[in-house]
Design a protein around this motif. Structure first.
Motif, PDB file in Angstrom:
ATOM      1  N   SER A 226       0.299  -1.316   0.003  1.00 53.41           N
ATOM      2  CA  SER A 226      -0.167   0.051  -0.402  1.00 53.41           C
ATOM      3  C   SER A 226       0.535   1.205  -0.089  1.00 53.41           C
ATOM      4  O   SER A 226       0.355   2.185  -0.276  1.00 53.41           O
ATOM      5  CB  SER A 226      -0.325   0.038   1.566  1.00 53.41           C
ATOM      6  N   PHE A 227       1.567   0.790   0.094  1.00 50.28           N
ATOM      7  CA  PHE A 227       3.108   1.946   0.218  1.00 50.28           C
ATOM      8  C   PHE A 227       3.864   2.562  -0.941  1.00 50.28           C
ATOM      9  O   PHE A 227       4.754   3.636  -1.108  1.00 50.28           O
ATOM     10  CB  PHE A 227       4.236   1.739   1.274  1.00 50.28           C
ATOM     11  N   ALA A 228       3.885   1.836  -1.902  1.00 49.29           N
ATOM     12  CA  ALA A 228       4.080   1.827  -3.181  1.00 49.29           C
ATOM     13  C   ALA A 228       3.675   3.237  -3.737  1.00 49.29           C
ATOM     14  O   ALA A 228       4.413   2.973  -4.812  1.00 49.29           O
ATOM     15  CB  ALA A 228       4.306   0.401  -4.360  1.00 49.29           C
ATOM     16  N   PRO A 229       2.723   3.545  -4.190  1.00 51.73           N
ATOM     17  CA  PRO A 229       2.260   4.193  -4.839  1.00 51.73           C
ATOM     18  C   PRO A 229       3.072   5.843  -4.405  1.00 51.73           C
ATOM     19  O   PRO A 229       2.190   6.478  -5.200  1.00 51.73           O
ATOM     20  CB  PRO A 229       0.798   3.931  -5.537  1.00 51.73           C
ATOM     21  N   GLU A 230       2.689   5.615  -3.110  1.00 53.79           N
ATOM     22  CA  GLU A 230       3.624   6.872  -2.429  1.00 53.79           C
ATOM     23  C   GLU A 230       4.532   7.000  -3.036  1.00 53.79           C
ATOM     24  O   GLU A 230       5.236   8.246  -3.054  1.00 53.79           O
ATOM     25  CB  GLU A 230       3.328   6.986  -0.658  1.00 53.79           C
TER      26      GLU A 230
END
Length: 337
Positions: A226-230
């Motif tokens: 879930s942090f990859a798009p950030e």
């Protein structure tokens, strides 16, 4: 879903075409579609509950609890008799599919009257959906990452080892690397990113509490991803985030090169939600693929794993799927009596 017109060389000239059933059992749930002549009939049915795994691997009972009502509704709505063939693509089939191989074909014959069953790893249905029966390599990227390739004689796979041992370049890998950069800045170590630290604390709260919130969770791979798009959102202005994505691109290209046929003009396709991150990942990845695989031809993915299951089922209804058979990758069961 993209459509594919299947072969009908052996079908009668008149009368309704036989229907087939396609199943995609993945980490985000179960999708089931009915198809005729390689084209879906109506909308697929979806369950958001992933099929469980247990001591014997993939839980066939749990799969059937979800699949059979969905299949019967699709067949009933279409006014169809038993499907001529079923193709099931399942996450974990290669290493956790012993119970599935042993029990599912007989259960589908008993419950649905189907006599032709193809069981496949979800990487194989992803390949079939992306490229069809052509030589090449497909990278399936989401939370995890696996590359699969074939010269139409045998299969090769690389990575897909899960977020603790591999899936290098996948969503969880990118997210973990981004969080590591955030923690480096928090600690005052080199190689950190203040921008990623700020984004991490906006999403997860103070990073001092991150281990306690992350480590006990059974879905920690999804939380990391879930942090990859950030990371992708920060890449244009943050060299550390950009470096994370360049490293991911190298890993993905290495896995692709490991499975791609070395001769001819193999096709290479990317499939999965990972590649929706866009240019921050795709630009360095395309450069890496050109360098490592100059003989390969990059093509757009034609469809997703459910489309691949439709293709395999349609081919099985006509005869035998064209992609290579392998006990742990693509297995066909046919009983005519």
């Amino acid at each position: 879903m993209p459509h594919h017109r299947g072969r009908r060389a052996g079908s009668p000239a008149h009368g309704p075409a036989p229907v087939v059933l396609a199943v995609d059992s993945g980490g985000s749930g179960l999708r089931v579609a009915l198809a005729s002549e390689g084209r879906t009939v109506g909308a697929p049915l979806v369950s958001e509950e992933p099929v469980r795994t247990g001591p014997r691997g993939i839980d066939v009972g749990h799969l059937l609890e979800q699949l059979l009502p969905m299949a019967r509704k699709l067949l009933g709505d279409a006014g169809s008799g038993p499907p001529q063939a079923v193709a099931v693509g399942a996450t974990g089939f290669a290493s956790l599919g012993d119970e599935l191989r042993a029990e599912l074909p007989a259960a589908l014959r008993r419950e649905l009257g189907v006599r032709r069953v193809a069981l496949a790893a979800d990487a194989v249905t992803a390949y079939a959906g992306a490229l069809g029966p052509r030589a090449g390599a497909v990278v399936a990227g989401g939370t995890g990452l696996i590359a699969i390739g074939t010269d139409l004689e045998s299969w090769r796979r690389a990575d897909g080892w899960g977020h603790l041992l591999g899936d290098c370049g996948g969503g969880a890998w990118i997210g973990r690397a981004g969080l590591e950069a955030a923690l480096r800045t928090h600690d005052g170590r080199p190689g950190g990113s203040a921008r990623l630290l700020a984004r991490a604390e906006e999403l997860f709260g103070p990073v001092t509490g991150l281990p306690g919130r992350l480590y006990p969770r059974t879905d920690r791979a999804a939380v990391l991803a879930s942090f990859a798009p950030e990371v992708a959102a920060c890449a244009e202005a943050d060299p550390v985030a950009a470096d994370v994505l360049r490293a991911a691109a190298r890993h993905i290209a290495e896995s692709t090169a490991a499975v791609c046929p070395a001769s001819g003009e193999p096709r290479v396709a990317l499939t999965g939600g990972l590649f929706r991150m866009g240019d921050p990942l795709l630009v360095p990845l395309e450069a890496e693929l050109r360098e490592r695989l100059p003989h390969a031809r990059r093509v757009a993915s034609e469809g997703d794993p459910l489309h691949g299951a439709v293709r395999i089922a349609a081919e099985l209804a006509d005869g035998v799927p064209a992609l290579p058979h392998d006990e742990r990758m693509l297995q066909v069961r046919m009983t005519e009596n």
